[in-house]
Write an enzyme that holds these catalytic residues in place. Structure first.
Site, PDB file in Angstrom:
ATOM      1  N   ASP A 192       0.700  -1.095  -0.063  1.00 37.27           N
ATOM      2  CA  ASP A 192      -0.030   0.072  -0.076  1.00 37.27           C
ATOM      3  C   ASP A 192       0.849   1.370  -0.037  1.00 37.27           C
ATOM      4  O   ASP A 192       0.299   2.148   0.031  1.00 37.27           O
ATOM      5  CB  ASP A 192      -0.994   0.005   1.179  1.00 37.27           C
ATOM      6  CG  ASP A 192      -0.228  -0.072   2.660  1.00 37.27           C
ATOM      7  OD1 ASP A 192       0.909  -0.249   2.713  1.00 37.27           O
ATOM      8  OD2 ASP A 192      -0.883   0.122   3.470  1.00 37.27           O
ATOM      9  N   HIS A 231      -0.489   8.080   8.933  1.00 34.29           N
ATOM     10  CA  HIS A 231      -0.141   7.017   9.268  1.00 34.29           C
ATOM     11  C   HIS A 231       1.605   6.888   9.395  1.00 34.29           C
ATOM     12  O   HIS A 231       1.956   5.985   9.710  1.00 34.29           O
ATOM     13  CB  HIS A 231      -0.465   6.042   8.319  1.00 34.29           C
ATOM     14  CG  HIS A 231      -1.919   5.648   8.538  1.00 34.29           C
ATOM     15  ND1 HIS A 231      -2.585   5.583   9.306  1.00 34.29           N
ATOM     16  CD2 HIS A 231      -2.970   5.702   7.382  1.00 34.29           C
ATOM     17  CE1 HIS A 231      -3.842   5.519   9.237  1.00 34.29           C
ATOM     18  NE2 HIS A 231      -4.059   5.385   8.029  1.00 34.29           N
ATOM     19  N   GLY A 251       0.245   2.998   5.287  1.00 36.65           N
ATOM     20  CA  GLY A 251      -1.093   3.162   4.593  1.00 36.65           C
ATOM     21  C   GLY A 251      -1.005   4.255   3.743  1.00 36.65           C
ATOM     22  O   GLY A 251      -2.070   5.367   3.796  1.00 36.65           O
ATOM     23  N   ASP A 303     -10.830  11.133  10.230  1.00 34.56           N
ATOM     24  CA  ASP A 303     -10.541  10.137   9.258  1.00 34.56           C
ATOM     25  C   ASP A 303     -11.074   8.603   9.733  1.00 34.56           C
ATOM     26  O   ASP A 303     -11.111   8.301  11.011  1.00 34.56           O
ATOM     27  CB  ASP A 303      -9.011   9.935   9.057  1.00 34.56           C
ATOM     28  CG  ASP A 303      -8.627   9.041   7.953  1.00 34.56           C
ATOM     29  OD1 ASP A 303      -9.045   7.920   7.898  1.00 34.56           O
ATOM     30  OD2 ASP A 303      -8.267   9.673   6.901  1.00 34.56           O
ATOM     31  N   HIS A 308      -9.752   5.830   9.616  1.00 35.22           N
ATOM     32  CA  HIS A 308      -8.743   5.032  10.222  1.00 35.22           C
ATOM     33  C   HIS A 308      -8.012   5.910  11.144  1.00 35.22           C
ATOM     34  O   HIS A 308      -7.983   7.043  11.358  1.00 35.22           O
ATOM     35  CB  HIS A 308      -7.568   4.790   9.203  1.00 35.22           C
ATOM     36  CG  HIS A 308      -8.146   4.022   7.823  1.00 35.22           C
ATOM     37  ND1 HIS A 308      -8.658   4.611   6.810  1.00 35.22           N
ATOM     38  CD2 HIS A 308      -8.419   2.717   7.640  1.00 35.22           C
ATOM     39  CE1 HIS A 308      -9.045   3.864   5.818  1.00 35.22           C
ATOM     40  NE2 HIS A 308      -8.921   2.729   6.381  1.00 35.22           N
ATOM     41  N   ASP A 342     -12.729   9.535   4.297  1.00 33.76           N
ATOM     42  CA  ASP A 342     -13.215   8.156   4.305  1.00 33.76           C
ATOM     43  C   ASP A 342     -14.187   7.830   5.299  1.00 33.76           C
ATOM     44  O   ASP A 342     -14.545   6.600   5.287  1.00 33.76           O
ATOM     45  CB  ASP A 342     -12.056   7.401   4.174  1.00 33.76           C
ATOM     46  CG  ASP A 342     -10.781   7.787   5.595  1.00 33.76           C
ATOM     47  OD1 ASP A 342     -11.252   8.410   6.145  1.00 33.76           O
ATOM     48  OD2 ASP A 342      -9.648   6.837   5.059  1.00 33.76           O
TER      49      ASP A 342
END
Length: 440
Positions: free
Chosen positions: A70, A112, A120, A147, A149, A249
């Protein structure tokens, strides 16, 4: 995470004339020495020299720095990092020098990235770099992350200090990236680190607040919990500045997310934070249904400018807008069973987009338990912890680019030539970058 979504946001902001209500600046590209204020020098150096053509020569380093899966290597990777990090650093500096009250960098928010590795889709953690700049002038900085995440990179960076409080609202689960962010983790440190640094652990204890949520949380539940927790945090911690990461997101219909937030619900969090009237640095973050990302960040730009946007597209300033934004703001939404039907306007007429609406697994009792745990942790912190007076470190000297120093006999590649071209319609109608009263 492709920059195309930033182009879409940019053109929507221009199409609504929001740029005319702000000061817009082209940030400097962050120098390696600036990036190394947080990241290790060897990691920064590796990002600087790795290319898609040479990556096969560095298999060990790619694994060590997590530039796989990723976090792929792509053309001009380091320049991309310099641009978005430079934007957040410059935004913090303008806030420090009281040149603006709110600064926006929608290209930033890559939360991240760690000191020595990518994670990420994040290579350089611009948020940490921006917070380090703010700490030069402010005793305490509050970091808020909406977010979907967990903001693990920022939380980890400030393990052992009470000068930064991190608050992250996110989906939590062992199988959901990054797998961290439980409400019970009041200090984000590994046990072996804590054992070695017990005295420093005490300073950072209770200053990492996690709000783990389940699938399907809606506007009402999210914004109520957000307002209660953030209001109490500001009251207790009394930050001098706030950094708000607005990862999109967490919106309904995101390709990776699993929340049911509408754009209005997401933007309500921005309104809540703005009302504290503290120096505010706003960034982007995740967001993988790019039309929704552009619409969300455009609406939130309007919120920060106290400008309410109409739903339909009022006018289009150029064909470029249609090229990048083939769908506009939601004109109307209705719910049919578990499917949200959004009517989207574009040049050609009506478009239909179907989104699955996640079942809300966040019961009232679960949210109440989370809220009580967070408030209990807040009671344990020192009220507005102080900091010793010290000399403010200077900003790094940024040399100007001098075209006269270029070697006329040296051939420039096409990419370098393109970077020197300034489009007439990029930001404004006039000839001056600074013709226009908020930073973006």
């Amino acid at each position: 995470m492709k920059p195309h979504r930033l182009c879409m946001t940019h053109h929507l902001v221009l199409a609504y004339d929001l740029h005319k209500k702000m000061e817009i600046y082209r940030p400097h590209k962050a120098y390696p020495v600036e990036l190394a204020q947080f990241h290790s020098a060897d990691y920064v150096e590796f990002l600087h020299r790795i290319t898609p053509d040479t990556q096969h020569l560095f298999s060990n380093e790619l694994a060590r720095y997590n530039l796989e899966e990723d976090c792929p290597v792509f053309e001009n990777l380091f320049e991309f990092c310099q641009i978005y990090a430079g934007g957040t650093i410059d935004a913090a500096r303008r806030l420090n020098n009281q040149l603006c009250d709110i600064a926006i960098n929608w290209a930033g928010g890559l939360h991240h990235a760690k000191k020595c590795e990518a994670s990420g889709f994040c290579y350089i953690n611009d948020l940490v770099l921006g917070i380090l700049e703010l700490l030069k002038y402010h005793a305490r900085v509050l970091y808020i992350d909406i977010d979907v995440h967990h903001g693990d990179g920022v939380e980890e960076a400030f393990y052992f200090t009470d000068r930064v409080m991190t608050v992250s609202f996110h989906k939590f689960g062992d199988k959901f990236f990054p797998g961290t962010g439980d409400v019970k983790v009041i200090l984000n440190s590994l046990l072996f680190i804590a054992a070695k640094c017990f005295s420093r652990e005490r300073e950072g204890k209770y200053y990492a607040i996690n709000v783990p949520l389940k699938d399907g949380i809606d506007d009402t539940s999210f914004t109520r919990l957000f307002k209660i927790i953030i209001s109490k945090v500001v009251e207790m911690y009394q930050p001098g500045a706030i950094v708000l990461q607005c990862g999109a997101d967490s919106l309904a219909g995101d390709r990776l997310g699993c929340f049911n937030l509408s754009i209005d619900g997401h933007a309500e969090c921005v309104k809540i934070v703005k009302k504290f009237n503290l120096p505010l640095l706003v960034t982007g973050g995740g967001g993988y249904t790019k039309e929704n990302v552009a619409r969300c960040w455009t609406v939130e730009t309007g919120v920060l400018l106290d400008t309410e946007l109409p739903n339909g597209m009022l006018r289009l300033s150029s064909l470029d807008v249609f090229h990048y934004v083939n769908v506009m703001l939601i004109a109307a939404s209705v719910y049919l069973l578990d499917i949200e039907i959004s009517w989207l306007i574009d040049f050609k007429g009506l478009w239909l987009v179907l989104h699955c609406v996640w079942e809300n697994l966040n019961s009232k009792s679960y949210l109440s338990t989370i809220k009580m745990q967070v408030l209990e942790n807040l009671r344990s912190i020192q009220h507005a912890p102080g900091v010793q007076m010290q000399e403010v470190p200077p900003d790094f000297y940024i040399p100007d680019f001098d075209e006269d120093e270029q070697n006329p006999d040296e051939r420039m590649d096409q990419h370098t030539q393109d970077k020197q071209i300034q489009r007439d319609d990029e930001y404004y109608d006039g000839d001056n970058d600074n013709d226009h009263n908020m930073d973006m």
